[in-house]
Design an enzyme around this catalytic site. Structure first.
Site, PDB file in Angstrom:
ATOM      1  N   HIS A  60       0.678  -1.406   0.069  1.00 33.43           N
ATOM      2  CA  HIS A  60      -0.097  -0.131   0.204  1.00 33.43           C
ATOM      3  C   HIS A  60       0.668   1.101   0.059  1.00 33.43           C
ATOM      4  CE1 HIS A  60      -0.249   0.319   4.691  1.00 33.43           C
ATOM      5  NE2 HIS A  60       0.919  -0.241   4.375  1.00 33.43           N
ATOM      6  N   HIS A  61       2.216   1.039  -0.135  1.00 33.80           N
ATOM      7  CA  HIS A  61       2.969   2.525   0.008  1.00 33.80           C
ATOM      8  C   HIS A  61       3.427   2.764  -1.532  1.00 33.80           C
ATOM      9  CE1 HIS A  61       3.075   2.614   4.042  1.00 33.80           C
ATOM     10  NE2 HIS A  61       3.901   1.329   4.392  1.00 33.80           N
ATOM     11  N   CYS A  62       2.851   1.628  -2.460  1.00 30.78           N
ATOM     12  CA  CYS A  62       3.391   1.900  -4.120  1.00 30.78           C
ATOM     13  C   CYS A  62       2.226   2.592  -4.669  1.00 30.78           C
ATOM     14  CB  CYS A  62       3.821   0.640  -4.594  1.00 30.78           C
ATOM     15  SG  CYS A  62       4.244   0.975  -6.149  1.00 30.78           S
ATOM     16  N   ASN A  68      -0.452   5.321   1.628  1.00 30.78           N
ATOM     17  CA  ASN A  68      -0.263   6.536   0.866  1.00 30.78           C
ATOM     18  C   ASN A  68      -0.244   5.937  -0.583  1.00 30.78           C
ATOM     19  OD1 ASN A  68       2.368   5.248   1.658  1.00 30.78           O
ATOM     20  ND2 ASN A  68       3.403   7.137   1.016  1.00 30.78           N
TER      21      ASN A  68
END
Length: 356
Positions: A142-144, A186
């Site tokens: 979920h940070h990509c 993010n």
């Protein structure tokens, strides 16, 4: 017109909608031990489920690697080209020595497992629509976002799964992401910043990575947690906000990012949730989605302790024992009477929570 992809071919009907491949696990020369991640946790989850006789190799859906063409549904060509530089991958995975390896080794040993997990999430999106639920034993990067990786996340599998569904599956035009990893999600937030079709609920430790103020603007339900948050407060907040999110926005699919880095003692998460609290959390989310008949796709995301694999397996076994995971198609598996019963149980269960 969508490109042709093998990821949307139907698996054998007798399979559980549980997606995995031995290719998920990252092993090379012990370098994976330089990151706190347990790079073999996905295989351990599967082994625990086999020991408990829930699944067997021929009953799970074999994940396939996402191709460049699949990845380009979300990612820019420029970003995918950047991954051909080992130092870029070293930065994203936070394993500095990777920078000194030839890129063909990095592709095979680091990026191929992540591409296979990404393919697994895309496959699980369609399975969830077909069966009412699906679990990718990996994924949750979920940070990509479309043009930037980070925090061990090289491909935007959550964004990809949702965009694939929007493009390819009739009747899917609204998605809710419930992100309960200890870190702010993010990546998908940046990808869906101005997209009214996607509703994001995110509960995270407000003091840790990534602290992405810009991405926070995409969160419709923001639950910012303090250091050391414990079970009672956490579960109460999760229950309130998951119910609120699903009541507020009528979704066609729920994507549930079920990170286990909220576990007490996690070196990166900074929260203090017990193993039982994690099992209960997953139950709260599944009950909320299944009682409303919204298909749910779960990905396992972060979790940086050796005991997280056991907890993920225990949670899946618990969901199964409660009748929240059925093997047949959801429409015939869950009759309205059992859905009503689930709603009653959910209310009853939750009133008992505070007593434990």
């Amino acid at each position: 017109r969508p490109h042709r992809t093998e990821l949307y071919e139907d698996p054998p009907s007798g399979c559980w909608p549980i997606v995995y491949s031995p290719d998920y696990n990252i092993t090379f020369m012990g370098l994976e031990k330089l990151h706190p991640f347990d790079a073999g946790k996905w295989g351990k989850v599967i082994n625990f489920l086999k020991e408990e006789k829930l699944i067997a190799d021929d009953l799970i859906v074999q994940a396939r690697e996402a191709t460049d063409e699949d990845l380009l549904v979300v990612h820019t060509r420029r970003y995918l080209n950047k991954l051909k530089w080992s130092f870029v991958v070293a930065t994203i995975t936070e394993i500095p020595p990777v920078a000194f390896l030839p890129n063909f080794i990095v592709q095979r040993k680091v990026l191929k497992p992540l591409r296979t997990q990404t393919g697994g999430t895309i496959m699980a999106g369609k399975l969830a629509m077909d069966r009412g639920w699906a679990i990718n034993v990996g994924g949750g990067f979920h940070h990509c976002s479309s043009d930037k990786g980070g925090g061990f996340c090289a491909y935007a599998d959550i964004t990809l799964a949702i965009k694939f569904l929007f493009e390819r599956v009739q009747g899917v035009s609204r998605a809710t992401i419930i992100d309960l990893d200890a870190h702010q999600g993010n990546g998908h937030e940046r990808d869906f910043m101005d997209d009214p079709r996607v509703y994001i609920m995110d509960a995270y430790n407000r003091y840790i990575y990534p602290g992405d103020g810009f991405a926070k603007r995409a969160i419709k339900r923001k639950v910012e947690l303090e250091w050391g948050t414990e079970d009672a407060e956490y579960l109460q907040k999760v229950h309130t906000h998951v119910e609120g999110a699903l009541n507020e926005f009528k979704a066609d699919i729920v994507v549930y990012n079920a990170g286990t880095d909220i576990l007490d003692g996690d070196p990166l998460g900074g929260l203090a949730i017990s193993p039982q609290g994690i099992v209960k959390r997953d139950e709260v989310v599944f009950r909320a989605a299944r009682s409303r008949r919204i298909p749910i796709l779960m990905v396992t995301s972060g979790g940086y302790q050796k005991r997280t694999a056991r907890i993920i397996a225990d949670s899946i076994l618990n969901l199964h024992s409660l009748g929240l995971l059925d093997k047949e198609r959801a429409a015939c598996g869950v009759g309205s009477s059992s859905v009503d019963q689930m709603i009653r149980d959910s209310a009853k269960d939750f009133s008992n929570l505070s007593l434990q």
